[in-house]
Design an enzyme around this catalytic site. Structure first.
Site, PDB file in Angstrom:
ATOM      1  CG  HIS A   1      -5.712  -2.630   0.466  1.00  0.00           C
ATOM      2  ND1 HIS A   1      -4.983  -2.297  -0.656  1.00  0.00           N
ATOM      3  CD2 HIS A   1      -5.218  -1.860   1.481  1.00  0.00           C
ATOM      4  CE1 HIS A   1      -4.090  -1.366  -0.346  1.00  0.00           C
ATOM      5  NE2 HIS A   1      -4.215  -1.075   0.941  1.00  0.00           N
TER       6      HIS A   1
ATOM      7  CB  SER B   1      -0.963  -0.059   1.194  1.00  0.00           C
ATOM      8  OG  SER B   1      -2.016   0.856   1.051  1.00  0.00           O
TER       9      SER B   1
ATOM     10  CG  ASP C   1      -6.052  -4.032  -3.804  1.00  0.00           C
ATOM     11  OD1 ASP C   1      -6.190  -3.492  -2.691  1.00  0.00           O
ATOM     12  OD2 ASP C   1      -5.013  -4.611  -4.166  1.00  0.00           O
TER      13      ASP C   1
END
Length: 244
Positions: free
Chosen positions: A227, A114, A195
């Site tokens: 995610h 991320s 995601d």
């Protein structure tokens, strides 16, 4: 919990300062049976540059240290204390520190998740001349990352970061893709099936931009994960990303 288990089970050096800042510390998880030299996976945590820490970042160590790889969990000053330019510089400086202080490490593999994937991607555009060392970066594993920061300017994420458009632009890996040098590392751009569309779009476009500039890039679309578990499952030996 995974980090606690990793710290309890192996040989570690924890809270090693690579600079004077509060967040400028790293944890090293050494291989179970270290050879003369060994590769290192440097893990850069996510959290939108404003939460998480290296103290949540050792969970991926056990499967790797059991195979002779050191794992380094990086800390950096998160927002609002840390600013984007400073975080990028901290990550670069931490790698220079590793090279200078741990000559047994041969070959660095970056892994970021991320916001951490953004910071890892920023490392790829570093001009190392000002650091007096050039880390031997063999690979970068960029997991569910952000590579264009401009869209963030208009969201709550920027409340803590306080980025201007100029700061966002100069810290967007998408804008900093350079032609691959002969010794350029391999890049794996991984994204989760679940995601959000923006994370998926940015991963695809950044991977394509690197490839167009001559980098060796693989795109990995991981089925059945979101995610968060896309990275949490690195604690499992059998998980495809751990294996890769």
């Amino acid at each position: 919990a995974g980090t606690e288990r990793a710290r309890a089970s192996g040989q570690t050096l924890l809270h090693v300062p690579y600079g004077d800042g509060d967040g400028e510390k790293l944890d090293i998880y050494f291989p179970a049976e270290p050879s003369e030299t060994f590769p290192a996976l440097v893990y850069i945590h996510g959290g939108y540059w404003q939460c998480m820490s290296k103290d949540d970042s050792g969970f991926a160590a056990p499967p790797l240290v059991s195979r002779g790889v050191a794992v380094v969990a990086l800390g950096y000053d998160i927002a609002p204390k840390g600013h984007m330019d400073a975080m990028v510089l901290q990550v670069r400086r931490s790698l220079a520190f590793l090279v200078e202080q741990h000559p047994r490490i041969r070959g660095i593999y970056l892994c970021g998740h991320s916001a951490g994937a953004h910071l890892a991607a920023m490392v790829l555009s570093t001009d190392w001349t000002e650091f007096q060392v050039v880390p031997d970066i063999k690979g970068a594993v960029l997991v569910s990352g952000l590579y264009d920061l401009e869209p963030i300017l208009h969201t709550y994420v920027n409340d803590a970061l306080s980025m201007s458009r100029e700061v966002a632009q100069r810290n967007s890996p998408m804008r900093l893709v350079t032609p691959a040098a002969p010794a350029a590392c391999e890049v794996l751009v991984a994204v989760a099936q679940h995601d959000s569309p923006e994370f998926r779009r940015q991963s695809q476009e950044y991977g394509q931009a690197l490839r167009a500039a001559g980098w060796s890039v693989s795109l990995l679309d991981l089925a059945g994960v979101d995610h968060f578990d896309v990275i949490e499952r690195l604690s499992e030996d059998s998980y495809i990303l751990t294996q890769v």
